[in-house]
Motif scaffolding. Structure first.
Motif, PDB file in Angstrom:
ATOM      1  N   ASP A  69       0.791  -1.134   0.102  1.00  0.00           N
ATOM      2  CA  ASP A  69      -0.084  -0.089   0.034  1.00  0.00           C
ATOM      3  C   ASP A  69       0.874   1.374   0.102  1.00  0.00           C
ATOM      4  O   ASP A  69       0.640   2.135  -0.711  1.00  0.00           O
ATOM      5  N   ALA A  70       2.011   1.215   0.944  1.00  0.00           N
ATOM      6  CA  ALA A  70       2.874   2.303   0.899  1.00  0.00           C
ATOM      7  C   ALA A  70       3.640   2.508  -0.600  1.00  0.00           C
ATOM      8  O   ALA A  70       4.026   3.647  -0.755  1.00  0.00           O
ATOM      9  N   LEU A  71       3.805   1.559  -1.058  1.00  0.00           N
ATOM     10  CA  LEU A  71       4.555   1.735  -2.444  1.00  0.00           C
ATOM     11  C   LEU A  71       3.660   2.229  -3.663  1.00  0.00           C
ATOM     12  O   LEU A  71       4.418   2.929  -4.604  1.00  0.00           O
ATOM     13  N   SER A  72       2.423   1.913  -3.320  1.00  0.00           N
ATOM     14  CA  SER A  72       1.578   2.630  -4.514  1.00  0.00           C
ATOM     15  C   SER A  72       0.921   3.816  -4.224  1.00  0.00           C
ATOM     16  O   SER A  72       0.383   4.076  -3.353  1.00  0.00           O
ATOM     17  N   VAL A  73       1.307   4.944  -5.050  1.00  0.00           N
ATOM     18  CA  VAL A  73       1.050   6.203  -4.713  1.00  0.00           C
ATOM     19  C   VAL A  73      -0.198   6.496  -5.780  1.00  0.00           C
ATOM     20  O   VAL A  73      -0.054   6.563  -6.916  1.00  0.00           O
ATOM     21  N   ASN A  74      -1.167   6.722  -5.051  1.00  0.00           N
ATOM     22  CA  ASN A  74      -2.521   6.754  -5.857  1.00  0.00           C
ATOM     23  C   ASN A  74      -3.067   8.284  -5.512  1.00  0.00           C
ATOM     24  O   ASN A  74      -4.113   8.529  -6.031  1.00  0.00           O
ATOM     25  N   VAL A  75      -2.067   9.203  -4.979  1.00  0.00           N
ATOM     26  CA  VAL A  75      -2.649  10.448  -4.725  1.00  0.00           C
ATOM     27  C   VAL A  75      -3.227  11.167  -5.998  1.00  0.00           C
ATOM     28  O   VAL A  75      -2.583  11.265  -6.786  1.00  0.00           O
ATOM     29  N   THR A  76      -4.324  11.609  -6.011  1.00  0.00           N
ATOM     30  CA  THR A  76      -5.140  12.338  -6.965  1.00  0.00           C
ATOM     31  C   THR A  76      -5.922  13.338  -6.587  1.00  0.00           C
ATOM     32  O   THR A  76      -6.617  13.369  -5.395  1.00  0.00           O
ATOM     33  N   SER A  77      -6.804  13.954  -7.358  1.00  0.00           N
ATOM     34  CA  SER A  77      -7.941  14.876  -7.056  1.00  0.00           C
ATOM     35  C   SER A  77      -8.647  15.397  -8.379  1.00  0.00           C
ATOM     36  O   SER A  77      -8.341  14.970  -9.606  1.00  0.00           O
ATOM     37  N   PHE A  78      -9.778  15.890  -8.054  1.00  0.00           N
ATOM     38  CA  PHE A  78     -10.281  16.483  -9.195  1.00  0.00           C
ATOM     39  C   PHE A  78      -9.699  17.797  -9.599  1.00  0.00           C
ATOM     40  O   PHE A  78      -9.147  18.651  -8.654  1.00  0.00           O
ATOM     41  N   PHE A  79      -9.665  17.962 -10.932  1.00  0.00           N
ATOM     42  CA  PHE A  79      -8.889  19.308 -11.354  1.00  0.00           C
ATOM     43  C   PHE A  79      -7.664  19.666 -10.548  1.00  0.00           C
ATOM     44  O   PHE A  79      -7.737  20.764 -10.333  1.00  0.00           O
ATOM     45  N   ARG A  80      -6.921  18.487 -10.542  1.00  0.00           N
ATOM     46  CA  ARG A  80      -5.727  18.928  -9.803  1.00  0.00           C
ATOM     47  C   ARG A  80      -4.681  19.737 -10.539  1.00  0.00           C
ATOM     48  O   ARG A  80      -4.848  19.650 -12.018  1.00  0.00           O
ATOM     49  N   ASN A  81      -4.067  20.809 -10.131  1.00  0.00           N
ATOM     50  CA  ASN A  81      -3.577  22.079 -10.762  1.00  0.00           C
ATOM     51  C   ASN A  81      -4.637  22.871 -11.870  1.00  0.00           C
ATOM     52  O   ASN A  81      -4.679  22.513 -12.840  1.00  0.00           O
ATOM     53  N   PRO A  82      -5.681  23.402 -10.894  1.00  0.00           N
ATOM     54  CA  PRO A  82      -6.578  24.122 -12.112  1.00  0.00           C
ATOM     55  C   PRO A  82      -6.024  24.908 -13.086  1.00  0.00           C
ATOM     56  O   PRO A  82      -6.943  24.814 -14.219  1.00  0.00           O
ATOM     57  N   ASP A  83      -4.953  25.504 -12.976  1.00  0.00           N
ATOM     58  CA  ASP A  83      -4.540  26.183 -14.294  1.00  0.00           C
ATOM     59  C   ASP A  83      -4.415  25.455 -15.651  1.00  0.00           C
ATOM     60  O   ASP A  83      -4.736  25.928 -16.772  1.00  0.00           O
ATOM     61  N   VAL A  84      -4.048  24.246 -15.226  1.00  0.00           N
ATOM     62  CA  VAL A  84      -3.880  23.215 -16.478  1.00  0.00           C
ATOM     63  C   VAL A  84      -5.069  23.017 -17.077  1.00  0.00           C
ATOM     64  O   VAL A  84      -5.388  22.555 -18.305  1.00  0.00           O
ATOM     65  N   TRP A  85      -6.068  22.770 -16.136  1.00  0.00           N
ATOM     66  CA  TRP A  85      -7.680  22.587 -16.563  1.00  0.00           C
ATOM     67  C   TRP A  85      -8.070  23.687 -17.496  1.00  0.00           C
ATOM     68  O   TRP A  85      -8.977  23.483 -18.621  1.00  0.00           O
ATOM     69  N   ASP A 142      -5.259   2.248 -15.402  1.00  0.00           N
ATOM     70  CA  ASP A 142      -4.056   2.086 -14.381  1.00  0.00           C
ATOM     71  C   ASP A 142      -3.518   0.877 -14.175  1.00  0.00           C
ATOM     72  O   ASP A 142      -4.101  -0.200 -14.536  1.00  0.00           O
ATOM     73  N   ILE A 143      -2.409   0.584 -13.441  1.00  0.00           N
ATOM     74  CA  ILE A 143      -1.874  -0.504 -13.349  1.00  0.00           C
ATOM     75  C   ILE A 143      -2.617  -1.457 -12.255  1.00  0.00           C
ATOM     76  O   ILE A 143      -2.610  -2.882 -12.253  1.00  0.00           O
ATOM     77  N   LYS A 144      -3.311  -0.823 -11.412  1.00  0.00           N
ATOM     78  CA  LYS A 144      -3.960  -1.340 -10.181  1.00  0.00           C
ATOM     79  C   LYS A 144      -5.382  -1.667 -10.250  1.00  0.00           C
ATOM     80  O   LYS A 144      -6.249  -0.660 -10.488  1.00  0.00           O
ATOM     81  N   ARG A 145      -5.592  -2.896 -10.354  1.00  0.00           N
ATOM     82  CA  ARG A 145      -6.932  -3.487 -10.401  1.00  0.00           C
ATOM     83  C   ARG A 145      -8.127  -2.737  -9.430  1.00  0.00           C
ATOM     84  O   ARG A 145      -9.168  -2.145  -9.674  1.00  0.00           O
ATOM     85  N   GLU A 146      -7.475  -2.880  -8.100  1.00  0.00           N
ATOM     86  CA  GLU A 146      -8.412  -2.385  -7.041  1.00  0.00           C
ATOM     87  C   GLU A 146      -8.708  -1.003  -7.282  1.00  0.00           C
ATOM     88  O   GLU A 146     -10.201  -0.533  -7.104  1.00  0.00           O
ATOM     89  N   ILE A 147      -7.957   0.099  -7.749  1.00  0.00           N
ATOM     90  CA  ILE A 147      -7.997   1.291  -7.870  1.00  0.00           C
ATOM     91  C   ILE A 147      -9.090   1.403  -9.244  1.00  0.00           C
ATOM     92  O   ILE A 147     -10.064   2.417  -9.037  1.00  0.00           O
ATOM     93  N   LEU A 148      -9.085   0.895 -10.010  1.00  0.00           N
ATOM     94  CA  LEU A 148      -9.986   0.542 -11.150  1.00  0.00           C
ATOM     95  C   LEU A 148     -11.499   0.498 -10.738  1.00  0.00           C
ATOM     96  O   LEU A 148     -12.511   0.943 -11.224  1.00  0.00           O
TER      97      LEU A 148
END
Ligand code: SAM
Length: 280
Positions: A69-85, A142-148
């Motif tokens: 769990d510690a090795l898989s970094v799944n950090v995300t958000s809606f509209f991460r870095n709003p300028d990009v969006w 994504d590579i991770k089934r659970e997250i999908l």
């Protein structure tokens, strides 16, 4: 204090054990990243040496899971870095101005984690009257089934460290797309219907098709140089002529892959497929 020395042979031995026995491909990630994650687990378990930690790991299934769990970094958000969006809105408008009224516009959210990036793209398409959302087809991988599985459910829980209402602010009237019941946010069918989620290893597998827009953000920061090159090859081969690529705001294209991509918005890491790419 846990020893933190990635040149220690015991560190390499531990990585081999993790790769062979726990099926996490340590060889694709960079050592500094792996060491940060492993050392954090070692501190939790009050173990100082890699060797002792490997011993503990071999006999302790709970620790194996905690480390994975510690090795898989799944950090995300809606509209991460709003300028990009805001810039991606222009990209979707440009793609909408091309082709016929019924031609699909294909979008790939590569390394999509729990799907919030893919749903942000779907919301953006709905929100803009120069974009016909019926033309937009999104694939999230994504590579991770659970997250999908979580991505397909489209159900997210707000918490102190995960302020979903704040994340959704860039879209204004977000309740048109998401039902809220207290801390639970459920993406509506009109968005989930636009996105298909599939498992893909970006380092080892082919892309799931060809795309007008590829969004691959915040994966390159964890992987090593060789894997990075492999992923850029894959992304480049997935871009339609004149298609766009976006990577994470702190990520860079390796020099040997740069001829495939022309900068469109350099600061925001938005590129288009170059003529050199089209000739391949
Ligand atoms: C930090 S998240 C980024 C999520 C999203 N793109 C964003 O920027 O918010 C990185 C994701 O990459 C996925 N990942 C890691 N290695 C991968 C690989 N080899 N192929 C595909 N996805 C991978 C992880 O499972 C994780 O969900």
């Amino acid at each position: 204090m846990a020893s933190s020395d990635t040149t220690d042979p015991a560190f390499a031995h531990l990585l081999t054990y993790i790769e062979d026995s726990l099926a996490f491909q340590t060889s694709s990630y960079n050592d500094a990243y792996l060491d940060r994650r492993i050392s954090a687990r070692m501190r939790r378990r009050r173990v100082d040496e890699y060797e002792a930690y490997e011993e503990l790991l071999r006999d302790d299934e709970e620790e194996q899971q905690a480390l994975l769990d510690a090795l898989s970094v799944n950090v995300t958000s809606f509209f991460r870095n709003p300028d990009v969006w805001e810039a991606l809105r222009d990209v979707l408008r440009d793609l909408s101005s091309r082709g016929g009224r019924r031609d699909p516009i294909t979008v790939w959210s590569a390394a999509c984690s729990d799907g919030r990036e893919a749903y942000s793209l779907a919301m953006l398409a709905h929100d803009d009257d120069q974009v016909d959302e019926r033309r937009i087809e999104i694939v999230g991988t994504d590579i991770k089934r659970e997250i999908l599985r979580a991505a397909r459910r489209g159900e997210y829980h707000a918490s102190e460290t995960n302020d979903l209402a704040e994340q959704l602010e860039p879209i204004g009237d977000w309740e048109r797309y998401i039902d809220r019941d207290g801390d639970v946010f459920q993406v509506k069918d009109k968005l989930t219907d636009m996105v298909r989620f599939k498992r893909r290893d970006l380092i080892r597998e082919d892309p799931p098709g060809t795309f007008d827009l590829v969004v691959c953000r915040n994966l390159f920061i964890y992987i090593n140089a060789e894997s990075k090159r492999a992923v850029f090859e894959t992304l480049g081969s997935a871009l339609e002529t004149g298609g766009y690529l976006t990577i994470g705001m702190t990520e860079t294209i390796p020099p040997e892959c740069r001829d495939q991509f022309d900068p469109v918005e350099k600061r925001l890491r938005i590129y288009s497929a170059s003529d050199a790419a089209a000739q391949r």
